[in-house]
Design a protein around this motif. Structure first.
Motif, mmCIF file in Angstrom:
data_model
loop_
_atom_site.group_PDB
_atom_site.id
_atom_site.type_symbol
_atom_site.label_atom_id
_atom_site.label_comp_id
_atom_site.label_asym_id
_atom_site.label_seq_id
_atom_site.Cartn_x
_atom_site.Cartn_y
_atom_site.Cartn_z
ATOM 1 N N ARG A 192 0.777 -0.971 0.230
ATOM 2 C CA ARG A 192 -0.095 -0.073 -0.097
ATOM 3 C C ARG A 192 0.942 1.212 -0.034
ATOM 4 O O ARG A 192 1.116 1.807 1.047
ATOM 5 N N TYR A 193 1.639 1.505 -1.061
ATOM 6 C CA TYR A 193 2.258 2.596 -1.222
ATOM 7 C C TYR A 193 1.522 3.708 -1.362
ATOM 8 O O TYR A 193 0.477 3.978 -1.739
ATOM 9 N N ILE A 194 2.094 4.930 -0.506
ATOM 10 C CA ILE A 194 1.666 6.089 -0.463
ATOM 11 C C ILE A 194 2.865 7.296 -0.400
ATOM 12 O O ILE A 194 3.940 6.900 0.123
ATOM 13 N N THR A 195 2.615 8.490 -0.775
ATOM 14 C CA THR A 195 3.527 9.597 -0.669
ATOM 15 C C THR A 195 3.489 10.159 0.673
ATOM 16 O O THR A 195 2.488 10.039 1.476
ATOM 17 N N PRO A 196 4.481 10.944 1.149
ATOM 18 C CA PRO A 196 4.403 11.660 2.261
ATOM 19 C C PRO A 196 3.169 12.559 2.539
ATOM 20 O O PRO A 196 2.655 12.574 3.460
ATOM 21 N N ASP A 197 2.990 13.339 1.413
ATOM 22 C CA ASP A 197 1.851 14.198 1.438
ATOM 23 C C ASP A 197 0.637 13.413 1.553
ATOM 24 O O ASP A 197 -0.419 13.886 2.236
ATOM 25 N N GLY A 198 0.380 12.411 0.926
ATOM 26 C CA GLY A 198 -0.824 11.396 1.105
ATOM 27 C C GLY A 198 -0.927 11.015 2.270
ATOM 28 O O GLY A 198 -2.117 11.059 3.051
ATOM 29 N N PHE A 199 0.116 10.403 3.087
ATOM 30 C CA PHE A 199 0.112 9.978 4.263
ATOM 31 C C PHE A 199 -0.368 11.045 5.345
ATOM 32 O O PHE A 199 -1.202 10.770 6.479
ATOM 33 N N ALA A 200 0.305 12.021 5.243
ATOM 34 C CA ALA A 200 0.079 13.459 6.240
ATOM 35 C C ALA A 200 -1.502 13.784 5.899
ATOM 36 O O ALA A 200 -2.136 14.020 6.892
ATOM 37 N N ALA A 201 -2.178 13.913 4.810
ATOM 38 C CA ALA A 201 -3.711 14.012 4.510
ATOM 39 C C ALA A 201 -4.291 12.960 5.160
ATOM 40 O O ALA A 201 -5.530 13.499 5.851
ATOM 41 N N ILE A 202 -4.133 11.709 5.138
ATOM 42 C CA ILE A 202 -4.827 10.609 5.917
ATOM 43 C C ILE A 202 -4.673 10.784 7.395
ATOM 44 O O ILE A 202 -5.801 10.649 8.062
ATOM 45 N N ARG A 203 -3.658 11.094 7.715
ATOM 46 C CA ARG A 203 -3.396 11.210 9.364
ATOM 47 C C ARG A 203 -4.274 12.389 9.849
ATOM 48 O O ARG A 203 -5.027 12.391 10.937
ATOM 49 N N LYS A 204 -4.248 13.476 8.850
ATOM 50 C CA LYS A 204 -4.875 14.824 9.309
ATOM 51 C C LYS A 204 -6.506 14.482 9.639
ATOM 52 O O LYS A 204 -7.245 14.785 10.398
ATOM 53 N N GLU A 205 -7.165 13.853 8.655
ATOM 54 C CA GLU A 205 -8.476 13.423 8.584
ATOM 55 C C GLU A 205 -8.771 12.449 9.472
ATOM 56 O O GLU A 205 -9.840 12.526 10.359
ATOM 57 N N TYR A 206 -7.949 11.316 9.948
ATOM 58 C CA TYR A 206 -8.062 10.529 11.194
ATOM 59 C C TYR A 206 -8.183 11.319 12.280
ATOM 60 O O TYR A 206 -9.137 11.109 13.381
ATOM 61 N N ASP A 207 -7.177 12.338 12.478
ATOM 62 C CA ASP A 207 -6.900 13.082 13.879
ATOM 63 C C ASP A 207 -8.371 13.925 14.170
ATOM 64 O O ASP A 207 -8.825 14.209 15.123
ATOM 65 N N GLU A 208 -8.704 14.512 12.903
ATOM 66 C CA GLU A 208 -9.977 15.576 12.916
ATOM 67 C C GLU A 208 -11.297 14.660 13.455
ATOM 68 O O GLU A 208 -12.144 15.048 14.110
ATOM 69 N N LEU A 209 -11.616 13.432 12.809
ATOM 70 C CA LEU A 209 -12.597 12.715 13.070
ATOM 71 C C LEU A 209 -12.572 11.903 14.273
ATOM 72 O O LEU A 209 -13.583 12.243 15.017
ATOM 73 N N LEU A 210 -11.475 11.521 14.826
ATOM 74 C CA LEU A 210 -11.357 10.986 16.235
ATOM 75 C C LEU A 210 -11.132 11.847 17.381
ATOM 76 O O LEU A 210 -11.713 11.843 18.198
ATOM 77 N N GLY A 211 -10.704 13.120 17.189
ATOM 78 C CA GLY A 211 -10.341 14.226 17.996
ATOM 79 C C GLY A 211 -11.213 15.235 18.244
ATOM 80 O O GLY A 211 -11.528 15.965 19.244
ATOM 81 N N ASP A 212 -12.259 15.553 17.159
ATOM 82 C CA ASP A 212 -13.124 16.705 16.961
ATOM 83 C C ASP A 212 -14.720 16.127 16.627
ATOM 84 O O ASP A 212 -15.369 16.438 17.336
ATOM 85 N N GLU A 213 -14.929 15.670 15.491
ATOM 86 C CA GLU A 213 -15.994 15.171 15.141
ATOM 87 C C GLU A 213 -16.692 14.240 15.872
ATOM 88 O O GLU A 213 -18.003 14.428 16.242
ATOM 89 N N ARG A 214 -15.997 13.427 16.175
ATOM 90 C CA ARG A 214 -16.549 11.874 16.894
ATOM 91 C C ARG A 214 -17.019 12.578 18.250
ATOM 92 O O ARG A 214 -18.170 12.230 18.571
#
Length: 163
Positions: free
Chosen positions: A8-30
């Protein structure tokens, strides 16, 4: 016996975007949604309580997305295209300028399958057009089977992000 699966290859920018979405969902929206559901549950009959019913549905969607993003991050193999040593050849992370037989140019960047965006020209590395050009050099031609039929392209430029 281990199950063989594609990397599951991913660029550093792509990984950062996924991490950001994860953090927002888990830490804010949920947490906000859980608060709304708790408030709505305290209002009595849940069978006709729109806030409660919608909140539970939305919470399931968020939990599903968090689970998916967590799996992507766990399985991800971050590949930095700026570190690519063979810059004369199309590899993961390359931005490739193609020209078809009608002299129409198309620019694609080969990225991880979890960070594709057709509107931005970001094509997953396992997509047919990306697979057709991996390993090619400027001047090489390849045919690509598209929904509209086979189309031939020539590579006219290959670039990588700078380090």
């Amino acid at each position: 016996m281990s199950v063989s699966k594609r990397p599951r290859y991913i660029t550093p920018d792509g990984f950062a975007a996924i991490r950001k979405e994860y953090d927002e969902l888990l830490g804010d929206e949920r947490p906000k949604l859980v608060e709304v559901i708790s408030w709505a549950a305290g209002n009595g009959d849940r069978s006709e309580n729109g806030d409660y019913i919608y909140g539970r549905k939305k919470l399931r969607e968020i939990d599903r997305r968090i689970g998916y993003l967590s799996k992507v991050m766990k399985d991800a193999k971050v590949v930095d295209p700026a570190r690519c040593e063979r810059r004369d050849e199309v590899r993961f992370g390359a931005t490739v300028t193609l020209v078809d037989e009608d002299d129409t140019q198309r620019v694609i960047t080969i990225v991880g399958d979890d960070e594709t965006d057709a509107g931005q020209g970001r094509v997953g590395w396992s997509a047919p057009i990306a697979r057709a050009f991996i390993g090619t050099r400027v001047g090489d031609e390849r045919g690509v089977r598209l929904p509209s039929g086979e189309k031939f392209y020539e590579v006219i430029d290959i670039t990588y992000p700078s380090a």
